[in-house]
Write an enzyme that holds these catalytic residues in place. Sequence first.
Site, mmCIF file in Angstrom:
data_model
loop_
_atom_site.group_PDB
_atom_site.id
_atom_site.type_symbol
_atom_site.label_atom_id
_atom_site.label_comp_id
_atom_site.label_asym_id
_atom_site.label_seq_id
_atom_site.Cartn_x
_atom_site.Cartn_y
_atom_site.Cartn_z
ATOM 1 N N ARG A 1 7.561 45.995 31.152
ATOM 2 C CA ARG A 1 6.987 44.588 31.163
ATOM 3 C C ARG A 1 7.758 43.667 31.106
ATOM 4 N NH1 ARG A 1 5.220 43.733 24.723
ATOM 5 N NH2 ARG A 1 6.695 44.756 23.581
ATOM 6 N N TYR B 1 -3.986 41.099 24.461
ATOM 7 C CA TYR B 1 -4.016 42.293 25.530
ATOM 8 C C TYR B 1 -2.553 42.732 25.362
ATOM 9 C CZ TYR B 1 -4.782 44.988 29.616
ATOM 10 O OH TYR B 1 -4.918 45.969 30.629
ATOM 11 N N HIS C 1 -7.288 19.623 16.179
ATOM 12 C CA HIS C 1 -5.638 19.167 16.096
ATOM 13 C C HIS C 1 -5.014 19.705 17.259
ATOM 14 C CE1 HIS C 1 -1.938 18.239 14.228
ATOM 15 N NE2 HIS C 1 -1.459 19.573 14.265
ATOM 16 N N ARG D 1 2.171 28.677 18.980
ATOM 17 C CA ARG D 1 2.992 27.813 17.978
ATOM 18 C C ARG D 1 1.950 27.101 17.260
ATOM 19 N NH1 ARG D 1 7.322 24.579 21.565
ATOM 20 N NH2 ARG D 1 8.193 26.456 22.507
ATOM 21 N N HIS D 2 0.510 27.091 17.555
ATOM 22 C CA HIS D 2 -0.470 26.545 16.445
ATOM 23 C C HIS D 2 -0.679 27.895 15.808
ATOM 24 C CE1 HIS D 2 -1.193 22.828 18.515
ATOM 25 N NE2 HIS D 2 -0.567 23.418 19.653
ATOM 26 N N ARG E 1 -2.795 18.859 22.813
ATOM 27 C CA ARG E 1 -2.642 19.680 24.197
ATOM 28 C C ARG E 1 -3.616 18.961 25.119
ATOM 29 N NH1 ARG E 1 2.247 21.807 23.310
ATOM 30 N NH2 ARG E 1 2.282 23.222 21.796
#
Lengths: 313, 313, 313, 313
Positions: free
Chosen positions: D204, D121, D226, D112-113, D231
């Site tokens: 997957r 990958y 930031h 989201r950043h 986080r």
Amino acid sequence: MALTAEQQDEIAAARAAEGRTRRPTVAALEALLFEAMPVLDHGFVRVVDYMGDDAAIVQAARVSYGRGTRAANEDRGLIRYLMRHRHSTPFEMCEIKYHVKLPIFVARQWIRHRTANVNEYSARYSILDREFYIPAPEHLAAQSAVNRQGRGDILDGPEAARVLDLLREDAARNYDHYLEMLNEEEDGTPRDPSRQGLARELARMNLTLNAYTQWYWKTDLHNLLHFLSLRADAHAQYEIRAYAEAMMETVRAWVPMAFEAFRDYRLGAVTLSAQMMGIVKRMLAGEPVAQEGSGLSRREWRELMEMLGRDAG
Amino acid sequence: MALTAEQQDEIAAARAAEGRTRRPTVAALEALLFEAMPVLDHGFVRVVDYMGDDAAIVQAARVSYGRGTRAANEDRGLIRYLMRHRHSTPFEMCEIKYHVKLPIFVARQWIRHRTANVNEYSARYSILDREFYIPAPEHLAAQSAVNRQGRGDILDGPEAARVLDLLREDAARNYDHYLEMLNEEEDGTPRDPSRQGLARELARMNLTLNAYTQWYWKTDLHNLLHFLSLRADAHAQYEIRAYAEAMMETVRAWVPMAFEAFRDYRLGAVTLSAQMMGIVKRMLAGEPVAQEGSGLSRREWRELMEMLGRDAG
Amino acid sequence: MALTAEQQDEIAAARAAEGRTRRPTVAALEALLFEAMPVLDHGFVRVVDYMGDDAAIVQAARVSYGRGTRAANEDRGLIRYLMRHRHSTPFEMCEIKYHVKLPIFVARQWIRHRTANVNEYSARYSILDREFYIPAPEHLAAQSAVNRQGRGDILDGPEAARVLDLLREDAARNYDHYLEMLNEEEDGTPRDPSRQGLARELARMNLTLNAYTQWYWKTDLHNLLHFLSLRADAHAQYEIRAYAEAMMETVRAWVPMAFEAFRDYRLGAVTLSAQMMGIVKRMLAGEPVAQEGSGLSRREWRELMEMLGRDAG
Amino acid sequence: MALTAEQQDEIAAARAAEGRTRRPTVAALEALLFEAMPVLDHGFVRVVDYMGDDAAIVQAARVSYGRGTRAANEDRGLIRYLMRHRHSTPFEMCEIKYHVKLPIFVARQWIRHRTANVNEYSARYSILDREFYIPAPEHLAAQSAVNRQGRGDILDGPEAARVLDLLREDAARNYDHYLEMLNEEEDGTPRDPSRQGLARELARMNLTLNAYTQWYWKTDLHNLLHFLSLRADAHAQYEIRAYAEAMMETVRAWVPMAFEAFRDYRLGAVTLSAQMMGIVKRMLAGEPVAQEGSGLSRREWRELMEMLGRDAG
């Protein structure tokens, strides 16, 4: 797609509310507004707001005081010129907002487009719906033998049946265990009062990547067209392409002139390298050409011949 | 600000056109729509489009099917919570578009805010207007003696008169020479047929930085509030602050709940470092404190005492 | 370009300092590092830092633990494939930082590229240098008669002389008045102690748009190549193209494989719309084609014939 | 974390290669370069490249020709001033690139950043590793009873055992079925020649959200700080906080002055609204204050008392 009665009522109420505005409005898009267009087995796309129209592109390109539009064919010509010459900023003046329900593995491809605003339904706070994407039989493709990221033949017979069984059973079992760990029902009702229930932010990790999530996604027309040029392309994974195709219809309704220019100069367009263009010129001059000695790799030669609708020889 | 009769007619026509929409509308902002709010001597800001309202913030935070709103005080509480805890994405769901006329040196500060869409009037194609910003006498400030980037006393007497004369004469002379080099009148009429005229993209370099330009500028509410928190601040240069203040009025009309939360938790808020907070706690406990031994530099100490409305001692 | 002795010493000192690093290094770019490459009459571009090399592109595309590279021709093939198919993210893994001195009107075009980091010399704090861009005689072009944003013939004789005189005199006079209003010398020495001097943030508005400013500008390789594809293009204004061309040399030294792919698939490439491609196929099939009935506008037809190196008929 | 012998060799080879550079180098970060710092049960963070240092922040803020640094305490003061007053652009002049292995549900929060460059990958091309995040017993928390997005007590006894069993079994079973559908082994070896195997891009979707993925992630120091401020915060989900904490160590090694300023003015800082500040002033003046009549909601009052280390009364 199965909207609950409550959700359908909310949508109907939103559609019924009408007000007056001085802003430009687009009747064809108003007609679609709030409606959920079904995509895949449980997903949808619906337009929840928009800003601007074809005239807003022209208005910004001309930095005008009023609507900035002139005769329709002049506006159309300007929009086509801007698209052809990749003037992107006037297209940024239109904005659209979607509500999308989509499998998590599709959401993970989608979110790579960074120039957009997103609010996703939070599985830290809330319980996800009991819905998983299971491909329709005609989309159950084998790995391509020639293209490392493509699909090949459609699976059938016992192999197809086994795949569908596994996808269905694993998704359902993992979801059931998710609720069990939460010690809650799908609607949030507590279960066994002797247990606490695992934190939602942890329990969600047991879900499969075909579980559905949903988000509000808002972007400007320039970035939307870039998204569509990549995701409505034949090389995109089918599952995200299905969303892109539904969104194409909303763009066609919203900004018909820009959409037509996009279709002509982007979707249907091809880019030729300097070397490729040199070969086309030699072909037009009647010279014989072959991959060997062309300066193109075998792969590029094949790509060029494909674009020209010719046998790669 | 002097709009031509033609520009006024265009604006009046845009204001008169009204249509029906299913989108949320905000009556207080519709009332302002398209109107030019004067800023500085020849500039203006006018809202030319918008998308979303207070309810759209709530709707995105809840990822809802309908409007997503509940009781007004619940919505207000949620918006205040989101603002206080710097949840930025729901505020990105609202978008606004302005048409701004502003001096070039202000435009150069403004454009540093990168998260916006811009279409500027092009002096490569077109001739700029014969308008330059000349500060009103009460804004003709000396360099601050204490702050390298601030303003000090207001100039007056002969020094002020001389400055105003220079600004006026230089801007006017340079503009006249701009037209002479172009070999055109302000309205594009050719002058001397025996001359070709310098390319517009070159002639513009003779203009002064107080010449006015104009642009369409579009951004989302989160980024707009960030812009306003920096540019409506007392430390911002007066000339850009004048624009920010006009825009504040449009935000107040548009999203009153978000505006109130912004005013309380951003504009009026202060941030205290861990060390500063430690000192406040010691003061509350009745301990004597002084800069020396506080762990704060002299500058930080002064900043803290200012925030607490105390003498820096 | 005239660097002061002090500036030259600072650059020499930076060039002389060498250290050891485990990061990838590029000898050809290290050789250019910190050196000011002259652009226009007083400007320059110099590389002040970089991160990554051709191998970093390959490494990211493969998400590898080590350098991720294989045989040089495999790496080259992968880079060309990524460029041809517009896979942009691996190119974002390389970053470069420039120090640029440039006229303000060029800075205003440049800054429209938003995906970059910028620190500009502040005329709120500091005094700008007494340097203005005056075009060399061979760049003193008339307005194009056919292209509203282009240049036409080179001016000469008395018209050219008059233009150069005006540009020189106006820039110099306005700068002198700038210092007079500041009540300072170019080096910041105060002048008349009986006056206060106008605030720097105000006085700067008297400068002309050909005054030089400077900035640190940092971006990733993908966005740099996008910048160069627009600004090193023949349609870009000469003055910004001069910077783009100097930067092209730095890219060639830095990432030679990516540069070669960029030159082949971007700079030299052409894009044909679906309709244009249809016409090329018909031409290759030996059919006679003409603008009329082609579905292309006259303008598009002319663009196509130009790409094919043919007479527009 | 279990790196294969081959991966360890690749990392060792990258660490062993050393070259000379004119760029600034940071010995403390060079010492960490390429090393995998373990995070969670199978994840890691490792720095794979960097650009700039504390001096680069100062250099950009001063737009200097050389290193731009002065006495160490002047540089430190400037960096602290820039951080305190939220001048973000000088911090954007430093860039860092990480290779991260992380559970998919953590990757979904992280992405989201948006202001970062990412190469993940691809499970469309490749087979994911047989590794899933299973929380350590001390992180197996119940849903918080007071905070809808937080964690409460640690689960234990049979409930904890059941949760761990479910997480382990479901992840393992789904992975086994993933390989079965692919008709491949974990290392890509084909299995049953009579079957084709489902396309990787489809198979997957059977994986669980605690499966590990990996990416290259590159960002500038401003955006990194930031990210870390959100986080590494106590309110962040533990699993992403574990990554943020490892990254904090790399920032401390890389730019110690900026890190210290960040810790003082961001991490440890609190923001008080205008109303809260008013109450603090009244408290300092010895006035009795209470939530009722304070203008603060009960929730805000509790937040303020917590910041002041007082009982909410």
